[in-house]
Design a protein around this motif. Structure first.
Motif, PDB file in Angstrom:
ATOM      1  N   THR A  56     -36.359 -31.135  40.252  1.00  0.00           N
ATOM      2  CA  THR A  56     -36.732 -30.301  39.111  1.00  0.00           C
ATOM      3  C   THR A  56     -37.813 -29.274  39.421  1.00  0.00           C
ATOM      4  O   THR A  56     -38.001 -28.326  38.660  1.00  0.00           O
ATOM      5  N   MET A  57     -38.524 -29.433  40.550  1.00  0.00           N
ATOM      6  CA  MET A  57     -39.542 -28.448  40.931  1.00  0.00           C
ATOM      7  C   MET A  57     -39.021 -27.469  41.972  1.00  0.00           C
ATOM      8  O   MET A  57     -39.775 -26.619  42.455  1.00  0.00           O
ATOM      9  N   ASP A  58     -37.738 -27.555  42.330  1.00  0.00           N
ATOM     10  CA  ASP A  58     -37.152 -26.591  43.253  1.00  0.00           C
ATOM     11  C   ASP A  58     -37.169 -25.189  42.635  1.00  0.00           C
ATOM     12  O   ASP A  58     -37.228 -25.051  41.398  1.00  0.00           O
ATOM     13  N   PRO A  59     -37.095 -24.150  43.443  1.00  0.00           N
ATOM     14  CA  PRO A  59     -37.135 -22.775  42.898  1.00  0.00           C
ATOM     15  C   PRO A  59     -36.061 -22.503  41.840  1.00  0.00           C
ATOM     16  O   PRO A  59     -36.344 -21.823  40.844  1.00  0.00           O
ATOM     17  N   MET A  60     -34.832 -22.979  42.044  1.00  0.00           N
ATOM     18  CA  MET A  60     -33.758 -22.679  41.099  1.00  0.00           C
ATOM     19  C   MET A  60     -34.035 -23.246  39.706  1.00  0.00           C
ATOM     20  O   MET A  60     -34.031 -22.486  38.716  1.00  0.00           O
TER      21      MET A  60
END
Length: 949
Positions: A146-150
């Motif tokens: 959930t903290m990935d760039p996307m």
């Protein structure tokens, strides 16, 4: 591989198979066929696999594997959640354990977040590794954090759009506040538990020396007391909060206090005056009928305060100490120290009426265990009025039409409807550092500006580059990013990412498998947000599971010492290691000692390795519709035996088809083959129906019955006469049918027990000209086999099974050695029975070690024999040469005497009027049943004794 080990040992192949599946790309969407998508409820990155995960993941994996085999384009979207509060706690504890003096505050925001990412890189994917051990066949290459760039871009975009539409606002509201974490938390993170407390009654003097006539009455309205009073009595369980009272409240129709409405009281210890108001919220029959109103420290009081325009006075600091809004002598005191001081001062001033024990529901934070405070603070909120109405319509339907989202079981729509009809604005901000930082900036005057980044904020609002802007320190709660999960994982809002990830293909997903406890917190929010941003629903079905409890029906918890780790069941664990795991971290020695004793008593030798398949089958078999399940290790042991049964049956088939190869479907030559092919078709039909209805329990039951009883037991046995007979064509056909049905059986079972079925299939497949992986074989479809006209064979084989079973019981009762041959005499029966006996004579002789089969003209011609009955046909096994007749007569006489004694006891009780009249009806009925059973046994024994002369 065409050979198998001599015994079933899942540790020898489960991990090997999974590694091969994953590295070969077997879990990736095919891009062909109708799409079928499941979203994994993202587990916390801090988490480990627990029984609830194992339960839900097993069901999801079964659905995924089933549809993959049916030719669907399957995507099981993997991912994990950053779990703001939990992760901050874990990293803070790790820093303290390192002993370097580093803390969250000493590192600062950027330094601490760097530590979090470092921890996530090394330890945060534990649960994903554990999921692989369970057999989770999701596409890990598409996994989303959930903290990935996307997804982070999706979160920012959603916030900015909602704010632009005036659906997100900042305001001062009452929230659940954890004074240790110093952040707002959601209702889901609050555990309400009953505890012992006290109820204190306090005098609030009327202002300006006013008084009134106070009357107490009993429940029937009889007057108990009448006197003049210059005070009201208020009861509270939290006396320290009275320092923030802004009114006292009575019911508008309570005649006792009608004259006081609109007057004022002196708030003890503060020197403030507060009004007496009337509100129907008051239960006038409870206590004194007078209630204190503290809008800043009670959720219900906050609503009252809004209705009556009362001021809200917050008397606590973020760490639950008394602040400057309270009288000076209490400032700086911890809330509980303040309580003691307030009570002492009330008592000294003659204002404390009484203190009595009281049971109350205490809200505690599930992370810290601290008592949660309703706390007035500035937070960010989502306006839920229009979103909530739409969310209700999409799931519950409108104008008599069903909603677009279906709940399974259907009764859960009522829970959804109740929550949505009472929805409140959603507090989405958290006072943390780890998470999606709120995209809002403040200027020097406190004006707030929202944008995708600071540059956009400056450009859109004409703010000069040298003007100071400060970004909001808060982050969004994890449920906000989770609400976007159905489309943030598919590339929204970036058109290129959406196209690459199949946004239009995999949204809506097919089914969401989740627990009832997050229907509102997650399911409802996904429905609302997906509709708002994409114009569609996030999923078609929501399958609601129950909770996994222990074998006694108790909720699993560390404090009870009854937690079961799925990996311990899969790989086994020693008693010492299990004790160490269950008592780790327990601060109370007595509790640890209690848990250790209970664990060693229940698992004196630890937990054996059951393997992933046995655990999965157990969970699926227990998965009734929406019910909690009691997990019993005995069931796991039974399903490990089931896997072993499959293993041994496969070895039998392989040994009896050595060197043989077949193509296509069998052309059955024997009734046994026709019977098993018909049963295969029926089992296939049942499987499709149960999958469609999410009845994993019935699916497991149907496949277990077909695999164990019909194929592994009966067909393997019924095949032996043909395999050992002189008819070469029947033997060849039987070998083909053995292989074909086994291969289809393994395919039927694969979604539930993927490891053992794949391992066995790899040995069976080459003999049928098949290759590749069972995972990509077509799932059996009812009607693929032409079983028309097989009904007669089914009837005949059921008759043969009854005959074989009856004769085996007789042999067992007589304790006849397996190698000993016996004679069989047939008496009575229909022409069809006798015709079947002749047609299946060779099978009966082979399967029951029968020397000869003769038909008697009359039963009276039979020598002394043990008897069994199949329909109208009587089966007689002569006793001569099998048992010592004199010894048998002696045994029967002794048994007849014993049974007669039991009959006498029953007759004596039932002939006693006192017993019949006074004993419970169920006891009397039980005694009558016992008499009937003993009498039936007696008659049978006497008849047998008579035959022996």
């Amino acid at each position: 591989m065409t050979t198998l080990a001599s015994s079933y040992d899942p540790t020898q192949f489960e991990s090997r198979l999974y590694q091969h599946w994953e590295t070969s790309g077997a879990f990736a969407p095919s891009g062909q066929g109708e799409p079928y998508c499941i979203l994994l409820p993202p587990p916390n990155v801090t988490g480990t696999l627990h029984m609830g995960h194992a339960f839900q993941h097993t069901l999801m994996d079964a659905l995924v594997r089933y549809h993959r085999m049916r030719g669907f384009d399957v995507l099981w979207q993997m991912g994990s959640d950053h779990a703001g509060i939990a992760t901050e706690m874990v990293v803070s504890r790790n820093l303290a354990a390192e002993g370097k003096g580093e803390t969250r505050d000493s590192l600062g925001r950027e330094g601490f977040i760097g530590k979090v990412w470092e921890w996530k890189q090394h330890s945060g994917d534990t649960i994903e590794r554990q999921m692989r051990r369970l057999g989770t066949s999701g596409d890990w290459t598409r996994s989303v954090f959930t903290m990935d760039p996307m997804p982070a871009e999706a979160v920012t975009e959603a916030f900015v759009r909602l704010h632009g539409e005036s659906l997100i606002y900042r305001g001062q509201r009452l929230v659940n506040w954890d004074p240790v974490l110093k952040t707002a938390i959601s209702d889901l993170e609050v555990v309400n538990q009953e505890e012992d407390g006290f109820l204190w009654s306090i005098r609030y003097p009327l202002a300006d020396g006013a008084d009134y006539e106070h009357v107490d009455v009993d429940a029937d309205g009889n007057e108990l007391l009448r006197e003049r009073r210059n005070y009201l009595v208020v009861a509270t369980t939290r006396p320290e909060t009275m320092l923030g009272d802004t009114a006292v409240m009575v019911h508008p129709e309570d005649p006792r206090y009608a004259s006081l409405i609109g007057q004022s009281v002196e708030l003890p210890l503060t020197g403030r005056r507060i009004p007496v108001i009337a509100d129907a919220y008051v239960e006038r029959d409870f206590g004194t009928g007078v209630v204190k109103v503290t809008p800043a420290h009670d959720f219900n009081d906050y609503q009252v305060g809004q209705r009556h325009s009362l001021p809200t006075i917050n008397i606590l600091t973020p760490d639950a100490a008394v602040n400057e809004e309270a009288p000076a002598k209490y400032r700086g005191l911890d809330r509980y120290d303040a309580r003691k001081a307030v009570l002492a001062d009330l008592d000294a001033n003659g204002l404390l009426v009484e203190e009595k024990p009281h049971k109350l529901q205490v809200p505690r934070g599930d992370r810290t265990g601290q008592v949660i405070e309703p706390y007035l603070t500035d937070q960010w909120f989502v306006d839920m009025d229009t979103l909530g109405a739409r969310g209700l319509e999409l799931a519950a339907g409108t104008d008599g039409k069903p909603g677009e989202v279906r709940f399974v079981p259907g009764n859960w729509i009522n829970t959804y409807r109740h929550w949505m009809e009472n929805i409140q604005d959603w507090c989405i901000s958290r006072q943390l550092w780890w998470g999606h930082r709120i995209p809002a900036w403040y200027d020097a005057e406190g004006n707030v500006f929202v944008g995708r980044d600071e540059a956009e904020v400056r450009a859109m609002n004409g703010i000069a580059d040298d003007a100071v802007l400060t970004q909001d320190n808060d982050v969004l709660e994890t449920w906000f990013s989770s609400a976007l999960w159905p489309f943030s994982t598919q590339g929204w809002p970036d058109p290129e990412a959406m196209a690459a990830r199949g946004f239009d293909r995999y949204l809506p997903s097919s089914v969401l498998v989740t627990g009832f406890d997050i229907i509102f917190f997650w399911v409802a929010r996904m429905i609302m947000m997906t509709d708002h941003f994409t114009g569609g629903v996030p999923f078609r079905d929501v399958y609601i599971t129950g909770l996994v409890r222990d074998s006694h029906g108790q909720k699993m918890s560390k404090s009870k010492g009854n937690v079961l780790d799925p990996l311990d069941l899969i790989d086994g664990i020693s008693a010492d290691a299990l004790v160490a795991k269950r008592t780790s971290g327990l601060m109370q020695p007595k509790m640890a000692e209690k848990i250790e004793k209970a664990t060693r008593r229940e698992f004196p030798e630890g937990i054996p390795a059951f393997g992933a398949d046995a655990l999965r089958f157990t969970l699926a078999a227990l998965a009734g519709p929406g019910r909690d399940i009691k997990f019993d290790l005995g069931r796991a042991e039974g399903y490990k035996n089931f896997c072993n049964k499959l293993w041994n049956a496969t070895r039998f088939v392989l040994m009896n088809t050595e060197g043989a190869s077949f193509e296509g479907v069998p052309q059955p030559r024997t009734d046994a083959e026709r019977w098993i092919l018909a049963r295969l078709d029926a089992a296939t039909r049942d499987a499709a129906r149960h999958f469609a209805e999410y009845r994993f329990d019935l699916l497991s039951q149907a496949l277990y019955e077909f695999a164990w009883n019909e194929y592994c037991d009966w067909f393997v046995e019924l095949a032996k006469p043909a395999l050992n007979g002189e008819d070469a064509e029947a033997a060849a056909s039987t070998r083909h049918t053995l292989l074909y049905v086994l291969e289809r059986l393994l395919a039927l079972l694969h979604p539930l027990v993927p490891f053992v079925t794949e391992e066995l299939w790899q040995a069976v497949a080459p003999r049928l000209g098949l290759a590749g992986s069972l995972m990509h074989r077509p799932y059996p479809v009812a009607g693929d086999l032409d079983v028309e006209g097989f009904e007669a064979a089914e009837i005949d084989i059921e008759w043969l099974k009854s005959m074989v079973s009856a004769l085996r019981r007789v042999r067992s009762e007589l304790n006849v050695a397996p190698s000993k041959q016996v004679r069989l005499l047939l008496a009575g029966g229909s022409e069809a029975d006798l015709a079947r006996a002749q047609r299946f004579g060779a099978s009966l002789r082979f399967l029951n070690r029968i020397e000869s089969i003769d038909v008697l003209e009359a039963e009276a011609e039979a020598p002394p024999a043990a008897a069994a009955v199949v329909g109208e046909l009587k089966l007689l096994v002569p006793l001569e040469g099998l048992v010592d007749l004199d010894a048998e007569r002696t045994r029967l006489d002794k048994e007849i005497k014993r049974v007669a004694g039991e009959i006498a006891k029953c007759t004596g009780k039932l002939g006693n009027a006192t017993f019949v009249d006074n004993a419970p009806a169920a006891v009397v009925e039980q005694e009558r049943k016992r008499l009937a059973d003993w009498s039936q046994q007696h008659d049978a024994l006497v008849a047998q004794r008579t035959k022996l002369g």
